[in-house]
Write a protein that holds these residues in place. Structure first.
Motif, mmCIF file in Angstrom:
data_model
loop_
_atom_site.group_PDB
_atom_site.id
_atom_site.type_symbol
_atom_site.label_atom_id
_atom_site.label_comp_id
_atom_site.label_asym_id
_atom_site.label_seq_id
_atom_site.Cartn_x
_atom_site.Cartn_y
_atom_site.Cartn_z
ATOM 1 N N LEU A 80 0.829 -1.208 0.000
ATOM 2 C CA LEU A 80 0.000 0.000 0.000
ATOM 3 C C LEU A 80 0.865 1.260 0.000
ATOM 4 N N VAL A 81 1.905 1.257 0.817
ATOM 5 C CA VAL A 81 2.794 2.417 0.894
ATOM 6 C C VAL A 81 3.520 2.630 -0.431
ATOM 7 N N THR A 83 2.689 1.576 -3.525
ATOM 8 C CA THR A 83 1.800 1.987 -4.617
ATOM 9 C C THR A 83 1.396 3.450 -4.462
ATOM 10 N N THR A 84 1.158 3.865 -3.232
ATOM 11 C CA THR A 84 0.812 5.268 -2.988
ATOM 12 C C THR A 84 2.001 6.169 -3.315
ATOM 13 N N MET A 87 2.390 6.667 -6.946
ATOM 14 C CA MET A 87 1.375 7.596 -7.440
ATOM 15 C C MET A 87 1.865 9.039 -7.352
ATOM 16 N N ILE A 96 -4.550 5.366 -11.566
ATOM 17 C CA ILE A 96 -5.321 5.537 -10.327
ATOM 18 C C ILE A 96 -6.282 4.365 -10.146
ATOM 19 N N VAL A 99 -4.120 1.528 -8.788
ATOM 20 C CA VAL A 99 -3.779 1.765 -7.386
ATOM 21 C C VAL A 99 -5.001 1.533 -6.496
ATOM 22 N N ALA A 103 -5.394 -1.361 -3.746
ATOM 23 C CA ALA A 103 -5.635 -0.962 -2.352
ATOM 24 C C ALA A 103 -6.811 -1.724 -1.754
#
Length: 174
Positions: A80-81, A83-84, A87, A96, A99, A103
């Motif tokens: 999660l970290v 992929t964010t 972004m 988006i 992602v 998520a």
């Protein structure tokens, strides 16, 4: 197949979907000619986490129980970290939709691992009955509805040109 067995099998299928998307996002960050060092580093980490997610999903489904739930929770949070972060590092070439889909699936995996750890701690969980073919097909269909568009959007984001178009391959006249 009872409801508990069906619900226990969802994390493995979610891990497969998340793994495919995270690996695709990471691969896109690696292969782009204009990727910087940071995007490439994030991409390498994402590919590793994506492949680990696929392996964890297979191990969980084959054993009928959550394997290494602490590691699964840590991996879901790390994915999660990353992929964010991707972004923010390469927003024009990071989907988006990809992602968001990753998520959602990573939250399923992470939440299941967290609940398992909260309820069972370090005590070994008994092995659940394996998922039925029907249950696996339903789970795969639901995940495919989420993962397939996310993978397509990921590819489009990677191929996006500076003028905002995506190249289209045609086979007319050949």
């Amino acid at each position: 197949m009872n409801a508990a067995t069906f619900v226990r099998s969802w994390p493995s299928v979610s891990a497969w979907g998340a793994g495919l998307i995270v690996a695709a996002l990471g691969a896109g960050a690696i292969v782009r000619p204009d990727s910087g060092v940071l995007a490439t580093g994030l991409g390498i980490g994402m590919v590793i986490l994506g492949l680990a997610s696929l392996a964890w999903g297979a191990a969980t489904l084959s054993t009928g129980r959550l394997v290494v739930p602490r590691l699964a929770l840590a991996g879901a949070l790390a994915a999660l970290v990353l992929t964010t972060a991707l972004m923010f590092v390469a927003p024009a070439h990071t989907s988006i939709i990809g992602v968001a889909a990753a998520a959602v699936l990573l939250v399923v995996v992470g939440a299941t691992a967290a609940v398992h750890l909260r309820r069972h701690g370090r005590r070994a969980d008994r092995t659940a009955q394996p998922m039925s073919v029907t249950g696996l097909l339903v789970a795969a269909a639901v995940i495919a509805v989420l993962v397939t568009p996310a993978l397509g959007a990921t590819q489009d984001a990677v191929l996006l040109r500076d003028d905002g178009t995506v190249p289209v391959v045609t086979h007319e006249g050949h």
